[in-house]
Scaffold this motif. Structure first.
Motif, PDB file in Angstrom:
ATOM      1  N   UNK A  18       0.868  -1.186   0.000  1.00 31.47           N
ATOM      2  CA  UNK A  18       0.000   0.000   0.000  1.00 31.47           C
ATOM      3  C   UNK A  18       0.899   1.229   0.000  1.00 31.47           C
ATOM      4  N   UNK A  19       0.539   2.178  -0.864  1.00 33.53           N
ATOM      5  CA  UNK A  19       1.320   3.404  -1.021  1.00 33.53           C
ATOM      6  C   UNK A  19       0.420   4.587  -0.693  1.00 33.53           C
ATOM      7  N   UNK A  22       0.164  10.151  -4.467  1.00 33.45           N
ATOM      8  CA  UNK A  22       0.233   9.964  -5.926  1.00 33.45           C
ATOM      9  C   UNK A  22       0.891  11.171  -6.585  1.00 33.45           C
ATOM     10  N   UNK A  23       1.957  11.648  -5.950  1.00 30.12           N
ATOM     11  CA  UNK A  23       2.779  12.686  -6.568  1.00 30.12           C
ATOM     12  C   UNK A  23       3.917  12.031  -7.329  1.00 30.12           C
ATOM     13  N   UNK A  24       5.004  12.769  -7.521  1.00 19.83           N
ATOM     14  CA  UNK A  24       6.169  12.208  -8.219  1.00 19.83           C
ATOM     15  C   UNK A  24       6.564  10.856  -7.613  1.00 19.83           C
ATOM     16  N   UNK A  25       6.538  10.766  -6.262  1.00 16.76           N
ATOM     17  CA  UNK A  25       7.001   9.532  -5.602  1.00 16.76           C
ATOM     18  C   UNK A  25       6.054   8.367  -5.840  1.00 16.76           C
ATOM     19  N   UNK A  26       4.777   8.590  -5.494  1.00 13.44           N
ATOM     20  CA  UNK A  26       3.823   7.487  -5.552  1.00 13.44           C
ATOM     21  C   UNK A  26       3.620   6.967  -6.967  1.00 13.44           C
ATOM     22  N   UNK A  40      -0.249  -3.490  -5.973  1.00 12.92           N
ATOM     23  CA  UNK A  40      -0.158  -2.285  -5.143  1.00 12.92           C
ATOM     24  C   UNK A  40      -1.449  -1.498  -5.219  1.00 12.92           C
ATOM     25  N   UNK A  41      -1.708  -0.785  -4.144  1.00 15.09           N
ATOM     26  CA  UNK A  41      -2.852   0.128  -4.109  1.00 15.09           C
ATOM     27  C   UNK A  41      -2.339   1.459  -3.576  1.00 15.09           C
ATOM     28  N   UNK A 144       4.211  -1.250   3.582  1.00 14.60           N
ATOM     29  CA  UNK A 144       3.449   0.002   3.618  1.00 14.60           C
ATOM     30  C   UNK A 144       4.431   1.140   3.348  1.00 14.60           C
ATOM     31  N   UNK A 145       4.136   1.944   2.324  1.00 14.80           N
ATOM     32  CA  UNK A 145       5.089   2.996   1.942  1.00 14.80           C
ATOM     33  C   UNK A 145       4.412   4.362   2.008  1.00 14.80           C
ATOM     34  N   UNK A 146       5.009   5.253   2.783  1.00 19.36           N
ATOM     35  CA  UNK A 146       4.533   6.637   2.815  1.00 19.36           C
ATOM     36  C   UNK A 146       5.297   7.416   1.745  1.00 19.36           C
TER      37      UNK A 146
END
Ligand code: FAD
Ligand code: NAP
Length: 546
Positions: A18-19, A22-26, A40-41, A144-146
């Protein structure tokens, strides 16, 4: 691997990762995870992709790293098909670019918008995270990724009476989607950081009256916007791969000269020549590295600081206003410097006024305006350009609960501690993109983001290949890295400023220099070395099967 549900009552859905964001990173993370066969979601509170560039729609919003460099480099085809129109692209153009990226790689189908992640709890027995959103979604995941951004949580205005004002209220970091027309209006702008400095000239151009409330003046250099710099375009055209590689191994994430020349040791004409060239180049990393000892030696720093003050005095006609606009109580570049288009010139306009809050503090916001200690102002609109709870804010605003029920907020109550800015002890399979302890905000962030994402996805690949279920840094490795981050900062002038890098802009926030100063190239080497040594400094535990 798994199907995603959305709180329909049939039990939590499960994905590999799970991320949040939804910017450059996501966006890049989702793309890379898919490429490697992970499900992934992604959740984002925003209504669409873009992150920073979705939210910050204020007039004049642009990047301050040249767009030749402030763009993804992971796919040469993507680079070939996108042409930036300017040296520093506008917010709409960057947002359009990220929309194009989302379409090109078909990313939106795994992103749930307008959804805030509220909590993530580590389930020890299942070795899974359970993530919950404000829409009642419940989803479990292995990792889980922030990817939640460093500058994505606007600061709540810490100004008396802020909610009393009955006129229009705007936040630069959460600007409405409609066109805001300030024509004929009396407008206040509070804050003179990058967002204030970019927006003030455009607000002044429309408003009937503009009053700027300044607490701390900022160093700013003219962007010299226009077509993308010919020399950067030529270098890219000549050898794109070499250019991108130079960015990855550079200190800042933008290829450029690295000098050891000392400002105090250099003859006056050399100093002047180098400074003027950097001023003309209109690039923050160029002026920030114009001498090798700028950030280490107060006397050297003062030489450049004074040259910038001379420029301000030469632009601003009224001497008192010019002095008020001159930063004097912190070294140059220890607070993020700004790039502007006509900022100082704006204060020569007859309908623009500067109020120095150091001399005339705000007593309260009223129903109709702002009262300082000695004057009452009436406004139709107030613009808060007051910044963000940076770096840790978005992370601790989610209830992230790791081993033994300890939350990230509790763990970081005295300031963040991480291993490599990517992971933190007590929170298995939890990763942050551009977290505290990484170069992030001191660098061209897209280069840092790509490096982080690549490292995290490669790590997942390795864990899967070796049938490891969890990865978590050891307390010793984390303590060592945190000490290293602090030591690197301590030998510079950075900690002497009340900056958001230090958490000083948010009342009550611990004062710790959060980003890693060692540089993008050095940091990358360290991360690669850790992985090459079988994730040195991490504890990995085997699972029962893929
Ligand atoms: P963001 O773009 O911040 O995206 C994070 C997303 O996560 C946001 O959309 C947010 O809604 C979402 N999110 C956060 N928490 C939650 C939650 N709990 N639940 C759901 N969603 C959540 N950097 C540079 O290098 N060069 C520049 O020129 C530059 N210009 C900038 C200009 C402005 C106005 C600002 C504010 C920042 C700028 N930055 C710049 C920094 C910029 O933030 C990064 O370059 C980059 O855009 C960060 O991308 P990101 O995906 O990591 O985070
Ligand atoms: P910022 O740099 O933190 O600036 C906030 C401003 O508001 C400061 O002048 C601050 O004064 C003032 N302020 C805060 N609280 C106040 C209060 N209670 N009363 C009076 N003044 C108050 O925030 P930002 O301008 O949004 O920029 C944040 C970062 O985002 C930048 O440093 C940069 O990294 C990025 N950014 C980049 C660009 C770009 O050019 N591409 C544009 C915008 C943002 P003090 O300094 O005294 O705290």
């Amino acid at each position: 691997m798994a199907v995603v549900g959305n709180g329909s009552g049939v039990g939590p859905a499960e994905v590999d990762v799970v991320v949040v964001g939804a910017g450059f990173s996501g966006l890049y993370l989702l793309h890379r995870l898919r490429q490697h066969g992970f499900s992934a979601k992604v959740f984002d509170a925003a209504g669409d992709v873009g992150g920073t560039w979705y939210w910050n729609r204020y007039p004049g919003a642009r990047c301050d790293v040249p767009t030749t460099d402030y763009a993804y480099s992971f796919d040469p085809e993507l680079e070939r098909e996108w042409t930036w129109s300017e040296k520093y692209a506008t917010q709409p153009e960057i947002l359009a670019y990220l929309g194009h990226v989302a379409d090109r790689y078909d990313l939106r189908r795994d992103i749930q918008f307008s959804t805030r992640v509220e909590s993530a709890v580590w389930d020890e027995s299942a070795s899974r995270w359970c993530v919950r959103t404000d829409h009642g979604d419940e989803i479990t995941c292995r990792a889980y990724v922030m990817a939640s951004g460093c500058l994505s949580l606007p600061k709540t205005p810490d100004i008396e009476g802020a909610n009393r004002f009955r006129g229009e209220i705007y936040f630069t970091g959460k600007w409405p989607h409609d066109v805001i027309d300030f024509t004929g209006k009396r407008v206040a702008v509070i804050g003179t950081g990058s967002s204030g400095i970019q927006s003030i000239p455009l607000i002044a151009a429309a408003a009937d009256q503009l009053t700027v409330f300044q607490r701390t003046p900022n160093f700013s250099i003219p962007a010299g916007n226009g077509p993308a710099p010919a020399e950067r375009l030529a270098a890219l055209a000549a050898d794109r791969d070499a250019y991108r590689e130079a960015a990855k191994t550079s200190p800042t994430g933008v290829p450029g000269e690295v000098t050891e020349l000392s400002a105090i040791a250099a003859p006056e004409e050399v100093r002047r020549e180098r400074f003027e060239a950097a001023w003309e180049a209109g690039e923050l990393f160029a002026i920030g590295t114009v001498f090798g000892d700028l950030l280490f030696n107060q006397a050297s720093n003062e030489i450049v600081a004074e040259m910038i003050r001379e420029k301000i005095r030469s632009i601003v006609v009224d001497p008192d206003t010019a002095e008020t606009l001159c930063p004097k109580d912190y070294p140059f570049a220890t607070k993020r410097p700004c790039l502007d288009t006509g900022y100082f010139q704006t204060f020569n306009l007859p309908h623009v006024r500067l109020v120095d809050l150091r001399k005339h503090a705000i007593v309260t916001v009223t129903e109709t305006g702002i009262d300082t200690a000695d004057e009452s102002f009436e406004f139709d609109a107030i613009v808060y350009a007051t910044g963000f709870d940076a770096m840790t804010g978005p992370l601790v605003s989610v209830d992230i609960t790791g081993r033994q029920g300890v939350t990230l907020r509790e763990k970081w109550a005295d300031g963040p501690s991480t291993y490599l800015g990517l992971t933190t002890t007590g929170f298995p399979n939890f990763f942050t993109i551009t977290g505290p302890g990484s170069p992030s905000v001191l660098s061209n962030m897209v280069v840092s983001i790509e490096q982080h994402v690549d490292w995290v996805v490669d790590c997942h690949d390795d864990l899967r290949a070796k049938n490891f279920e969890t990865i978590e840094p050891t307390p010793l490795a984390e303590a060592g890295w945190s000490q290293h981050v602090a030591d690197c900062a301590a030998i510079t002038l950075y900690p002497t400023a009340n900056s958001w890098y230090m958490g000083a802009n948010v009342p009550g926030k611990p004062r710790i220099f959060m980003p890693y100063i060692g540089g993008v190239g050095v940091y990358r080497e360290k991360c690669d070395e850790v992985a090459a040594k079988g994730y040195e400094g991490f504890r990995t535990l085997a699972g029962s099967g893929p």
